[in-house]
Enzyme design. Structure first.
Site, PDB file in Angstrom:
ATOM      1  N   SER A 166       0.833  -1.198   0.000  1.00  0.00           N
ATOM      2  CA  SER A 166       0.000   0.000   0.000  1.00  0.00           C
ATOM      3  C   SER A 166       0.874   1.257   0.000  1.00  0.00           C
ATOM      4  O   SER A 166       1.679   1.447  -0.915  1.00  0.00           O
ATOM      5  CB  SER A 166      -0.960  -0.045   1.203  1.00  0.00           C
ATOM      6  OG  SER A 166      -1.934   0.950   1.098  1.00  0.00           O
ATOM      7  N   ASP A 292      -9.981  -2.905  -6.333  1.00  0.00           N
ATOM      8  CA  ASP A 292      -9.480  -2.241  -5.118  1.00  0.00           C
ATOM      9  C   ASP A 292     -10.005  -0.809  -5.046  1.00  0.00           C
ATOM     10  O   ASP A 292      -9.662   0.024  -5.882  1.00  0.00           O
ATOM     11  CB  ASP A 292      -7.945  -2.249  -5.167  1.00  0.00           C
ATOM     12  CG  ASP A 292      -7.292  -1.652  -3.914  1.00  0.00           C
ATOM     13  OD1 ASP A 292      -8.008  -1.067  -3.076  1.00  0.00           O
ATOM     14  OD2 ASP A 292      -6.058  -1.773  -3.792  1.00  0.00           O
ATOM     15  N   HIS A 321      -8.197  -4.583  -1.345  1.00  0.00           N
ATOM     16  CA  HIS A 321      -6.974  -3.880  -0.943  1.00  0.00           C
ATOM     17  C   HIS A 321      -6.254  -4.711   0.114  1.00  0.00           C
ATOM     18  O   HIS A 321      -6.758  -4.910   1.219  1.00  0.00           O
ATOM     19  CB  HIS A 321      -7.331  -2.500  -0.388  1.00  0.00           C
ATOM     20  CG  HIS A 321      -6.130  -1.648  -0.090  1.00  0.00           C
ATOM     21  ND1 HIS A 321      -5.350  -1.097  -1.076  1.00  0.00           N
ATOM     22  CD2 HIS A 321      -5.563  -1.261   1.087  1.00  0.00           C
ATOM     23  CE1 HIS A 321      -4.353  -0.400  -0.521  1.00  0.00           C
ATOM     24  NE2 HIS A 321      -4.466  -0.497   0.786  1.00  0.00           N
TER      25      HIS A 321
END
Length: 355
Positions: A166, A292, A321
């Site tokens: 991320s 996502d 995600h």
């Protein structure tokens, strides 16, 4: 099957030969295939393998300190010599630390391969004191450069790789795009990266996404800086920061001010890794799910990736995600973990085929 986008035939062939998981069909957990379900449930469902860390605090040029958590893996039977034991640098997400389940799983898999891991905790999030009025953001790569230089200087003969999740992946890509081939890293992998910060915040501001993710993450950011409130009061209106209701508002009132950006748009432009992908100079594999909500599919830089022979995008239809849950009861390894393990092993053992 995932869509595999590569900028060169040799990287494509290399992945098919040594990292076949990227060409396998990914079957999401049947009762939890939807993007938001995958994203919300992963932290609660997946196990947390026990890891014994050795903590190290290193100094920065501005007088601050960075907390590194080492897993030395001294008892492995593959790389007895510590000087040549492969080293994997792990970068957690937005407010994440070495305690996140996805980091623990990566360490567990690295342990099986005989590798050493070191987790880069961003300033002020892992319980250490903040010595200067400065935190972190994914556009500023100075702390990451300090960590990479430090780790490489300790083990200059060891194969050195990195994996970012991320925001950690955004930071890693921004570093690689700035530095090009001059990095001591041999290869890198990223997972669930937000490619365009404007598109990410727009998606996360849709009502349901704001309710499920945005507001909660904003409170996490506020809590992480409020612990060190006394350090910022001279340069930032902390009362105003604590009233932010979204990540964009937090970034406008805190992050962009802290790092000297004129406007939030200037910061978001600089933070978006899609702008720097063409300059990446080492093999990088980037796994994203096209459902996502943190990283909308229309913002994934497919055309840019096709122009760089060092880049491979692996795009799944499902996974959310940092989700990628699979199997009926996905307590253990996820599809993301399997991609991580096969890719780092492929690069350590066969990376010479690409050079």
């Amino acid at each position: 099957k995932p869509q595999l986008v590569t900028g060169g035939e040799s990287f494509n062939r290399f992945l098919q030969d040594h990292c076949p998981v990227v060409t396998e069909t990914y079957y999401p957990t049947v009762w939890c295939w939807e993007s938001r379900g995958q994203t919300l449930l992963r932290p609660f469902i997946t196990s947390k393998p026990p890891v014994q860390y050795r903590n190290e605090l290193i100094k920065t040029a501005d007088g601050g300190q960075i907390s590194l958590d080492w897993f030395d893996n001294c008892n492995n039977k593959f790389y007895m010599d510590a000087t040549t034991r492969p080293t994997i640098l792990l970068l957690p997400g937005l407010t994440g630390t070495s305690k996140e389940s996805y980091i623990l799983h990566m360490i567990h898999l690295s342990e099986e391969l005989g590798y050493r891991c070191v987790v880069f905790n961003n300033r002020g999030v892992a319980g250490e004191n903040l010595l200067t009025p400065r935190t972190y953001c994914c556009a500023n790569t100075e702390d990451l450069e300090t960590v990479i230089h430090h780790v490489h200087s300790l083990y200059p003969s060891a194969p050195f790789l990195a994996a970012g999740v991320s925001m950690g992946g955004m930071l890693l890509l921004n570093y690689l795009g700035k530095i090009g081939p001059k990095t001591p890293l041999k290869a890198a992998a990223t997972f669930s990266v937000g490619w365009n910060t404007f598109a990410c915040s727009e998606s996360l501001e849709k009502p349901l996404n704001w309710l499920l993710f945005n507001y909660y993450l904003t409170t996490c950011l506020q809590s992480s800086v409020n612990k060190h409130r006394h350090m910022f009061v001279k340069q930032i209106d902390m009362d105003h920061v604590m009233k932010a209701k979204s990540i964009r508002e937090f970034d406008k009132r805190f992050t962009s001010v802290m790092f000297g950006y004129r406007t939030i748009d200037d910061y978001y432009t600089d933070a978006s890794p899609n702008r720097r992908l063409k300059s990446v100079g080492i093999p990088v594999l980037c796994l994203n799910s096209v459902d996502d909500v943190f990283s909308p599919s229309h913002a994934i830089p497919i055309e840019t990736a096709k122009q760089n022979p060092n880049v491979a995008l692996v795009l799944t239809s499902y996974g959310g995600h940092i989700g990628f849950l699979e199997g009926i009861w996905p307590r253990q390894s996820t599809y993301m973990d399997r991609v991580f393990k096969q890719f780092v092993q492929a690069m350590v053992e066969h990376g010479h085929e690409l050079s």
